[in-house]
Design a protein around this motif. Structure first.
Motif, PDB file in Angstrom:
ATOM      1  N   ASP A 191       0.886  -1.152   0.106  1.00 10.87           N
ATOM      2  CA  ASP A 191      -0.041  -0.078  -0.045  1.00 10.87           C
ATOM      3  C   ASP A 191       0.900   1.337   0.005  1.00 10.87           C
ATOM      4  N   ARG A 192       0.502   2.192  -0.776  1.00  8.38           N
ATOM      5  CA  ARG A 192       0.995   3.292  -0.898  1.00  8.38           C
ATOM      6  C   ARG A 192       0.505   4.316   0.022  1.00  8.38           C
ATOM      7  N   LEU A 193       1.257   4.799   1.301  1.00  8.19           N
ATOM      8  CA  LEU A 193       0.780   5.730   2.031  1.00  8.19           C
ATOM      9  C   LEU A 193       1.615   7.025   2.258  1.00  8.19           C
ATOM     10  N   LEU A 194       1.194   8.024   2.552  1.00  6.85           N
ATOM     11  CA  LEU A 194       1.961   9.317   2.516  1.00  6.85           C
ATOM     12  C   LEU A 194       1.839  10.155   3.848  1.00  6.85           C
ATOM     13  N   VAL A 195       2.900  10.284   4.308  1.00 10.40           N
ATOM     14  CA  VAL A 195       2.843  11.620   5.341  1.00 10.40           C
ATOM     15  C   VAL A 195       3.427  12.811   4.752  1.00 10.40           C
ATOM     16  N   ARG A 236       8.134  -9.514  10.625  1.00  9.90           N
ATOM     17  CA  ARG A 236       7.525 -10.183   9.353  1.00  9.90           C
ATOM     18  C   ARG A 236       7.115  -8.716   8.545  1.00  9.90           C
ATOM     19  N   ARG A 237       6.600  -7.875   9.198  1.00 12.54           N
ATOM     20  CA  ARG A 237       6.211  -6.551   8.325  1.00 12.54           C
ATOM     21  C   ARG A 237       7.308  -5.890   7.866  1.00 12.54           C
ATOM     22  N   VAL A 242      10.845  -4.919   3.098  1.00 12.26           N
ATOM     23  CA  VAL A 242      12.343  -5.031   2.341  1.00 12.26           C
ATOM     24  C   VAL A 242      12.151  -5.723   1.110  1.00 12.26           C
ATOM     25  N   GLN A 243      11.481  -6.774   1.019  1.00 16.89           N
ATOM     26  CA  GLN A 243      11.065  -7.872  -0.078  1.00 16.89           C
ATOM     27  C   GLN A 243      10.655  -6.859  -1.496  1.00 16.89           C
ATOM     28  N   ARG A 244       9.836  -5.784  -0.747  1.00 19.12           N
ATOM     29  CA  ARG A 244       9.010  -5.157  -2.093  1.00 19.12           C
ATOM     30  C   ARG A 244       9.685  -3.757  -2.426  1.00 19.12           C
TER      31      ARG A 244
END
Length: 244
Positions: A191-195, A236-237, A242-244
């Motif tokens: 998911d693309r989240l932006l602050v 896990r998170r 990192v994998q993505r």
């Protein structure tokens, strides 16, 4: 693009009046404002209905007490393509909704955006300390706990499609959780989240005058994080990130 603004309230009439007045000055008007009555015994509902002619307010009712239930009910009730969220004591500047619309228009992959609060009435070293030790610490530490940007409940917006995807994962029954942290945990590495640190709203500085209230805020934050870690641990998170 249709934008709904959700505001949960519980006996917040005077604060709500100020929030709705701020929404009435937006350069880009909201398409609807959903005020969630979470069992008000004051005139919060009357304040909301009095603003209806100016900015299209309607009232949704959530009998289960607590911000998690009230916020989720508001998101469910909203009809907009974009669902924005404020608290009753939030004071968005005139360009708040226009900036939100521009961000989602510019980035079709953006799932949600958030920004910080600026504490009204604090000046000098108190303002700097509040920004550093509370607001900046929130975005850095809680973001690290979930391996992606965290959404701040007094100042956020998300696509309706994003809410529909994560809504079944949020906790609606525990009033001792921070709903914004819990919501943020439902998003993942894809998911693309932006602050956006420049997307600010004014917020109340009352917690700094009430040590007990401040302790409750921190207690709820830790409780929310640890409960979510049970099903989605940080190792896990971060590995998925990192994998993505």
């Amino acid at each position: 693009m249709h934008i709904s603004v959700v505001i949960p309230v519980l006996d917040d009439a005077r604060e709500l009046e100020g929030c709705l007045a701020s929404l009435a000055t937006q350069t880009r008007s909201p398409d609807e404002v959903v005020v969630v009555d979470n069992g008000c015994s004051d005139d919060s509902v009357a304040v909301a209905l009095a603003a209806d002619a100016r900015i299209g307010v309607r009232v949704a009712v959530e009998p289960v007490r607590g911000i998690p239930a009230a916020a989720a009910a508001g998101y469910d009730s909203a009809t907009g393509d974009i669902i924005a969220r404020l608290d009753a004591d939030s004071r968005p500047g005139p360009g708040w909704l226009a900036r939100i619309e521009a961000a989602f228009t510019a980035d079709p992959e953006l799932a949600a955006i958030s920004g910080p609060g600026e504490f009204i009435g604090l000046e000098g070293w108190r303002a700097r300390a509040a920004k550093l030790l509370y607001m900046d610490a929130f975005f850095v530490s809680v973001g690290a706990a979930m391996a992606h940007p965290v959404l701040f409940g007094s100042n956020l917006a998300m696509r309706r499609s994003a809410w529909e995807r994560v809504r079944d994962g949020v906790n609606r029954t525990d009033p001792e959780l921070h709903d914004d942290i819990d919501l943020s945990f439902q998003f993942g590495a894809d998911d693309r989240l932006l602050v956006d640190r420049s997307l600010t709203v004014g917020i109340s500085a009352r917690p700094f005058d009430d040590p007990a209230a401040m302790r409750r805020r921190f207690s709820r934050a830790f409780r929310t994080i640890f409960l979510n870690w049970r099903s989605s641990p940080p190792s896990r998170r971060w590995l998925e990130r990192v994998q993505r």
